[in-house]
Write a protein that holds these residues in place. Structure first.
Motif, mmCIF file in Angstrom:
data_model
loop_
_atom_site.group_PDB
_atom_site.id
_atom_site.type_symbol
_atom_site.label_atom_id
_atom_site.label_comp_id
_atom_site.label_asym_id
_atom_site.label_seq_id
_atom_site.Cartn_x
_atom_site.Cartn_y
_atom_site.Cartn_z
ATOM 1 N N ILE A 165 -77.225 3.554 82.754
ATOM 2 C CA ILE A 165 -76.015 4.094 82.079
ATOM 3 C C ILE A 165 -74.761 3.563 82.875
ATOM 4 N N ASP A 166 -74.751 3.242 83.856
ATOM 5 C CA ASP A 166 -73.368 2.669 84.687
ATOM 6 C C ASP A 166 -73.386 1.371 84.524
ATOM 7 N N ASN A 167 -74.508 0.578 84.675
ATOM 8 C CA ASN A 167 -74.463 -0.922 84.571
ATOM 9 C C ASN A 167 -75.152 -1.465 83.347
ATOM 10 N N GLY A 168 -76.261 -0.905 82.955
ATOM 11 C CA GLY A 168 -76.888 -1.587 82.030
ATOM 12 C C GLY A 168 -76.388 -1.695 80.504
ATOM 13 N N ILE A 169 -76.067 -0.266 80.349
ATOM 14 C CA ILE A 169 -75.124 -0.291 78.889
ATOM 15 C C ILE A 169 -73.862 -1.060 78.959
ATOM 16 N N PRO A 170 -72.987 -0.935 79.874
ATOM 17 C CA PRO A 170 -71.768 -1.832 79.831
ATOM 18 C C PRO A 170 -72.209 -3.356 79.585
ATOM 19 N N SER A 171 -73.176 -3.855 80.754
ATOM 20 C CA SER A 171 -73.554 -5.112 80.372
ATOM 21 C C SER A 171 -73.973 -5.579 79.010
ATOM 22 N N TRP A 172 -75.035 -4.616 78.493
ATOM 23 C CA TRP A 172 -75.521 -4.925 77.128
ATOM 24 C C TRP A 172 -74.406 -5.053 76.227
ATOM 25 N N ALA A 173 -73.130 -4.338 76.319
ATOM 26 C CA ALA A 173 -72.158 -4.455 75.356
ATOM 27 C C ALA A 173 -71.257 -5.724 75.502
ATOM 28 N N ARG A 174 -71.469 -6.146 76.697
ATOM 29 C CA ARG A 174 -70.726 -7.489 77.158
ATOM 30 C C ARG A 174 -71.530 -8.571 76.525
ATOM 31 N N PRO B 2 -79.713 -7.110 82.771
ATOM 32 C CA PRO B 2 -79.510 -6.117 83.878
ATOM 33 C C PRO B 2 -80.139 -4.755 82.885
ATOM 34 N N MET B 3 -79.924 -4.475 81.470
ATOM 35 C CA MET B 3 -80.654 -3.475 81.070
ATOM 36 C C MET B 3 -82.352 -3.716 80.881
ATOM 37 N N ILE B 4 -82.670 -4.888 80.659
ATOM 38 C CA ILE B 4 -84.120 -5.384 80.333
ATOM 39 C C ILE B 4 -84.763 -5.127 81.913
ATOM 40 N N THR B 5 -84.117 -5.587 82.837
ATOM 41 C CA THR B 5 -84.511 -5.265 84.098
ATOM 42 C C THR B 5 -85.022 -3.759 84.383
ATOM 43 N N VAL B 6 -84.058 -2.791 84.125
ATOM 44 C CA VAL B 6 -84.068 -1.308 84.311
ATOM 45 C C VAL B 6 -85.387 -0.970 83.400
ATOM 46 N N ILE B 7 -85.272 -1.454 82.119
ATOM 47 C CA ILE B 7 -86.476 -1.095 81.203
ATOM 48 C C ILE B 7 -87.854 -1.242 81.871
#
Length: 614
Positions: A78-87, A92-97
């Motif tokens: 929520i705090d890092n993955g989604i903002p990074s995905w928006a940019r 980062p989001m793939i790593t979290v998944i």
């Protein structure tokens, strides 16, 4: 028949007061003794599985870490993955998944490994307890079985083992997972946000009070449920063991009344246990809901002020749910734990019961007994509070002699037989065979040398051949047939539907009383003991059956020492010597013809018997 104790349900009348009253009623010394006894048994059962249990503990710790990774990964997403995905940054989001997928897989695999491994160990422990109980019940002396009812034996093998099975299969699994979750969540909450964690810590005293309240009362409640259930089983078993007397004396209404009362007591015991759960479980959930509400409001305000990120608050709330939900599991574990420990106390008590007739530490070998029996100053009483059944008796039976014991009921005839079989040990004096004290013989040598036949002639479910071979388990079919022929049983056995392979059914119900007795004599002939005791062996037979048995007796009494206890003097007449007993004392001793022609007690008994035949 078992009559329920009126106090069984009395402690359940006031649900809110029963726990404290009953807990106080148990002395600290007794409670510590029971716990120590149960602990020793538990340690002994667990010892062979220590290495596997350590591996399982490591696996469940790793599995707990994998399970706890979920909310923190949600926070990072929520705090890092989604903002990074928006940019436009996908990594980062793939790593979290990927990390969440790995955590779920590790969690699932290790959970499967723990459940399978723990389940196998649990079943092996239950199987070992079942084996120990069965072997130990058989090893215990006759005096134990005379006071410990068959219903209680059944309860130990069923109710109590089921309770332990439930504890091992579900209770311990839930406890380990819940305990690790609570500890892990406490650490993680303090790491995520100490200020929010303080709000949660304020609710812990309430949770601990509820756990203490539930644990204290459930220990009594679930012991009570087992006691009332065992009482019902005892009554049930004894009712149907004595079903003939129930029908003959119209006992069914009274037995139903007793069963109804016992069922009511069990229902009340279970109702009290459910009442405890009905207070405890909602209490934990309400406390958790209040804590989550406070954290949500307080955390939301701090998110608006920018003190914490929304992902941290989301993770905190997810972890908070994992903190309170296991509290219910801990409470349910106390449910299973108290019930299981109450059962383990009973089982450990049985397993620590020592036979009143113990095997010698250094037995004297008696491979080829001749059969000379000696009673030297033997005194015996069944109970220390009662008068001696045998005040003091001196008796010598030469090898090969057939002796008849005669006397009124209670004169001590059967007691002499039981002492010679070493179902009991005398309080005074020595009983010996071939000069060897029975207490110095191994059980195998004793049972090989001395065999007893009673009027019941107990047959086990199975074939005729199986029942005869009890006398010599390794006997061949030829030896079994020869034994049956020797006692005159071969004829009726051959006429049975499957001959020697015919199932005699429960307690030999397929055979008549005389046929059962002949099978018992074939069993004795095959065993070939040095000493044979016949305790009222013909008393339940009709005249034709008795004649068949009398012919068999001539065969099995040959060349062995024999003691015949009988009220029918037709059986006594084949004896070489007659002993007349009165209140544990030998008042006449001689050959049958000499005593019959005399003026003593045996002559009077013989005249009365002869007159009854006219």
């Amino acid at each position: 028949m078992t009559t329920p104790d009126s106090s069984t349900a009395s402690g359940l009348k006031d649900w809110r007061g029963v726990a404290t009253e009953d807990q106080d009623a148990l002395s600290d010394d007794v409670t510590l003794m029971l716990r120590g006894r149960s602990r020793r048994l538990l340690i002994d059962l667990i010892a062979p599985h220590k290495k596997k249990l350590w591996l399982l503990m490591v696996a469940v710790v790793i599995q707990n870490f994998a399970m706890m990774a979920g909310p923190i990964l949600v926070s990072i997403g929520i705090d890092n993955g989604i903002p990074s995905w928006a940019r436009g940054e996908r990594s980062p989001m793939i790593t979290v998944i990927v990390a969440m997928a790995v955590a779920f897989i590790v969690d699932g695999l290790l959970r499967w490994y723990f459940l399978m491994g723990f389940g196998r160990i649990g079943q092996q422990i239950v199987l070992e307890i079942r084996r120990r109980l069965f072997r130990h019940f058989q090893r215990l002396s006759l005096s134990f079985h005379e006071k410990y009812t068959s219903g209680r034996v059944v309860s130990r093998q069923t109710n109590d083992l089921e309770s332990l099975d439930e504890l091992i299969d579900a209770g311990l699994d839930g406890f380990v997972g819940a305990l690790l979750s609570v500890v892990s969540v406490c650490v993680i909450l303090l790491f995520l946000d100490p200020m929010l964690a303080v709000v949660v810590l304020l609710s812990i005293p309430v949770v601990l009070y509820l756990l203490h309240w539930f644990r204290r009362r459930s220990s009594v409640a679930f012991r009570r449920t087992r006691e009332t259930s065992a009482a019902y089983i005892v009554h049930f078993v004894e009712t149907f063991i004595g079903i003939r007397a129930v029908h003959v004396f119209r006992r069914a209404p009274r037995n139903s009344e007793i069963a109804g009362q016992l069922n009511d007591e069990n229902r009340e015991a279970n109702a009290y246990a459910y009442w405890l759960l009905a207070i405890f479980v909602p209490g934990i959930k309400i406390t958790g809901s209040i804590a989550m509400t406070v954290c949500l409001v307080y955390g939301g305000l701090r998110v608006m002020d920018g003190d914490i990120k929304i992902g941290v608050l989301a993770a905190f709330l997810l972890y908070l749910r994992r903190f309170f939900d296991p509290m219910t599991d801990l409470g349910m574990f106390f449910n299973a734990f108290q019930s299981g420990m109450a059962s383990l106390e009973k089982i450990s008590g049985i397993l620590e019961e020592e036979p009143s007739v113990a095997d010698p530490d250094n037995p004297v070998a008696l491979p080829n007994a001749r059969g000379e029996v000696q009673f030297d100053g033997v005194g015996f009483a069944y109970n220390a509070d009662n008068a001696d059944v045998l005040p003091k008796i001196d008796l010598r039976l030469p090898a090969g002699q057939t002796v008849a014991l005669v006397g009124a009921t209670g004169a001590g005839k059967t007691t002499i037989a039981r002492l010679l079989c070493r179902f009991y040990d005398p309080q005074h004096g020595v009983i010996s065979i071939d000069g060897v004290d029975l207490r110095n013989l191994s059980d195998d040598d004793l049972r090989r040398a001395i065999v007893m036949v009673t009027q019941e002639s107990f047959l086990f479910s199975g074939s005729v051949a199986d029942n005869i071979s009890i006398g010599k388990p390794e006997a061949t079919r030829e030896e079994i047939v020869a034994a049956a022929q020797a006692v005159g049983a071969h004829g009726f056995i051959a006429r049975l539907p499957d001959g020697y392979d015919t199932d005699v059914r429960k307690r030999g119900g397929r055979l008549s009383a005389g046929q059962r007795q002949l099978v018992a004599f074939a069993r004795v002939f095959l065993a070939d003991p040095a000493v044979l005791i016949l305790d009222e062996a013909t008393s339940s037979l009709d005249v034709p059956s008795e004649r068949l048995v009398q012919r068999a007796l001539a065969t099995i009494l040959a060349d062995r020492t024999a003691i015949i206890i009988a009220h029918r003097l037709s059986t006594v007449e084949i004896a070489d010597r007659v002993l007349v007993l009165d209140r544990g004392q030998i008042i006449e001793d001689g050959q049958p013809d000499d005593l019959v022609n005399g003026t003593g007690r045996f002559a009077a008994l013989h005249d009365a018997w002869r007159d009854s035949l006219v």
